[in-house]
Write an enzyme that holds these catalytic residues in place. Structure first.
Site, mmCIF file in Angstrom:
data_model
loop_
_atom_site.group_PDB
_atom_site.id
_atom_site.type_symbol
_atom_site.label_atom_id
_atom_site.label_comp_id
_atom_site.label_asym_id
_atom_site.label_seq_id
_atom_site.Cartn_x
_atom_site.Cartn_y
_atom_site.Cartn_z
ATOM 1 N N ASP A 1 -8.150 -1.583 -0.295
ATOM 2 C CA ASP A 1 -6.901 -2.345 -0.408
ATOM 3 C C ASP A 1 -7.152 -3.856 -0.363
ATOM 4 O O ASP A 1 -6.475 -4.623 -1.040
ATOM 5 C CB ASP A 1 -5.928 -1.945 0.706
ATOM 6 C CG ASP A 1 -5.486 -0.491 0.577
ATOM 7 O OD1 ASP A 1 -5.459 0.008 -0.570
ATOM 8 O OD2 ASP A 1 -5.185 0.136 1.602
ATOM 9 N N GLU B 1 1.801 -7.899 -6.840
ATOM 10 C CA GLU B 1 1.727 -7.232 -8.136
ATOM 11 C C GLU B 1 3.099 -7.192 -8.799
ATOM 12 O O GLU B 1 4.124 -7.140 -8.132
ATOM 13 C CB GLU B 1 1.179 -5.815 -7.974
ATOM 14 C CG GLU B 1 2.072 -4.920 -7.153
ATOM 15 C CD GLU B 1 1.611 -3.477 -7.134
ATOM 16 O OE1 GLU B 1 1.043 -3.030 -8.134
ATOM 17 O OE2 GLU B 1 1.830 -2.809 -6.121
ATOM 18 N N ASP C 1 -1.323 -6.972 -1.428
ATOM 19 C CA ASP C 1 -1.216 -5.737 -2.191
ATOM 20 C C ASP C 1 -0.660 -4.631 -1.310
ATOM 21 O O ASP C 1 -0.956 -4.573 -0.125
ATOM 22 C CB ASP C 1 -2.607 -5.338 -2.708
ATOM 23 C CG ASP C 1 -2.505 -4.316 -3.818
ATOM 24 O OD1 ASP C 1 -1.594 -4.432 -4.653
ATOM 25 O OD2 ASP C 1 -3.331 -3.393 -3.850
#
Ligand SMILES: [Zn+2]
Length: 406
Positions: free
Chosen positions: A365, A269, A185
């Site tokens: 995160d 993502e 991410d």
């Protein structure tokens, strides 16, 4: 056997004569790009369809014969044709929904990213290459060129000229040596976070250089434009730009190589969901209103480095027999990776994740990266979403990233 394309970049050994020709051709190519782009932007604003390669190539021959733009005919035709093809591609990418981060092409400025490409007529012999209308040019051969050479792109960075030699190689893509899967991410507090808890800082090294750059640019502003000192300062800045680009490129390549070697499947993502401003462009069939005004919008939103990392991961994983997959990342930052409870309140600060339901506490995160992995592996969210009182079903759209053509 699968065919893949790779590029080798070498520094050229130029002299004044060669540099003059290169500058001249780059200038002509840039002029053609800007002129064709201006025509198309105008058409977009008026609601007409775009001019594509064939039409633009026709106009180019007309311009070449004219008195005003006759200088274009001094440039090798193939260079101009390649520029038009680039523009074609840039427009298609800009309107491609699968590439939300690509922008509408922009005007090229003198000395910024100058480049020309030869698709044919060149030769490579030992440590020198032959270019049409330019002749033999030596280069610093830092490694052997393997594969069939498809084209050569010449570009300038600061005062140095480089040749990027693109080759096609036939490779056997077997099974990936590893069987692990990982979620990655884009971090808020760091460059990237992995689902295994790894945090990639990295970004600080550019910060330092960027601060220095800002300082040097302030110095430039105080100098008299066009003066000897101004020119010196300008050169210093261009070298610093180059250093920053090198550091960034090095960092990204090392990171993408390491990830793609160690993991067979990497989940990231889906940027189409994240990137809301992409809709401003509309589609090729129905371009959005005031494209020109909005085409610059994406730049501030996206992190170019992160985008480049994904691009590298995509092809490097393919070479290894692995795969990059995009997942629906909505709510990954607010969802608990332990129990699945999703709420805004789970995020007391940017850096900390603390589940209000089960008390699970983690680097925000890393928690998000774990969710990306879970969504990717299961196609759904783990646990139940008690915050809304109904079963959450939104996370199922798993999309495999297709191999990029050419
Ligand atoms: Zn929890």
């Amino acid at each position: 056997m699968t065919k893949i394309r790779k590029a080798y970049k070498f520094r050229l050994k130029t002299n004044i004569d060669i540099e003059q020709k290169l500058n001249h051709y780059c200038g002509a190519a840039r002029f053609l790009w800007n002129k064709s782009l201006a025509m198309n932007m105008d058409r977009l604003e008026k609601g007409y369809s775009l001019l594509w390669y064939d039409e633009l190539a026709y106009w180019t021959t007309v311009w070449k014969r004219s008195e005003e733009y006759g200088f274009l005919s001094e440039c090798p035709s193939q260079i101009l044709q390649q520029k038009l093809r680039d523009l074609d591609r840039a427009f298609r990418d800009g309107f491609d929904r699968r590439q939300p981060l690509k922008r509408i092409p922009v005007f090229k400025k003198k000395g910024r990213g100058d480049s020309i490409r030869f698709p044919q007529g060149f030769r490579i012999e030992n440590k020198r290459l032959f270019l049409p209308k330019i002749g033999w040019v030596g280069f610093y051969k830092s490694c052997a060129i393997v594969g069939k050479v498809k084209n050569i792109t010449l570009s300038r960075r600061g005062v140095k000229w480089f040749a990027s030699v693109q080759v096609e190689q036939s490779v056997e893509i077997g099974r990936h040596p590893s069987s692990t899967e990982i979620g990655v991410d884009a971090g808020v507090k760091c460059f990237a976070a992995f689902s295994d808890g790894t945090l990639v800082e990295g970004i600080h090294s550019f910060r330092k250089h960027e601060e220095k750059l800002a300082g040097e640019q302030r110095k430039l502003a105080r100098k008299k434009k066009g003066s000897q000192n101004w020119k010196k300062q300008k050169l210093k800045i261009s070298k610093l730009h180059q250093t920053i680009a090198n550091v960034r490129s090095d960092f990204l390549h090392k990171l993408s190589t390491e990830i793609s070697k160690n993991h067979a499947k990497v989940y990231v993502e889906d940027l189409r969901i994240r990137n809301m401003s992409a809709s401003a462009k509309g589609t090729l069939e129905a371009p959005g209103r005031s494209v020109r005004a909005k085409s610059g919008l994406n730049k501030s939103i996206l992190d170019q480095g992160w985008y480049e990392l994904r691009r590298q991961l995509d092809y490097k994983l393919q070479w290894q027999g692995g795969m990059l997959a995009e997942v629906d990342s909505r709510y990954t930052s607010q969802r608990c990776s332990c129990c699945g409870y999703t709420a805004k309140g789970n995020r007391p600060s940017q850096a900390v994740f603390k589940c209000q339901e089960c008390g699970h506490e983690e680097h925000a995160d890393v928690n998000a990266a774990k969710n990306v992995l879970t969504v990717g592996q299961t196609g759904m969210v783990c646990g139940s979403n008690r915050s809304s009182g109904r079963k959450q079903e939104l996370a199922g759209t798993r999309k495999e990233v297709l191999p990029v053509a050419s």
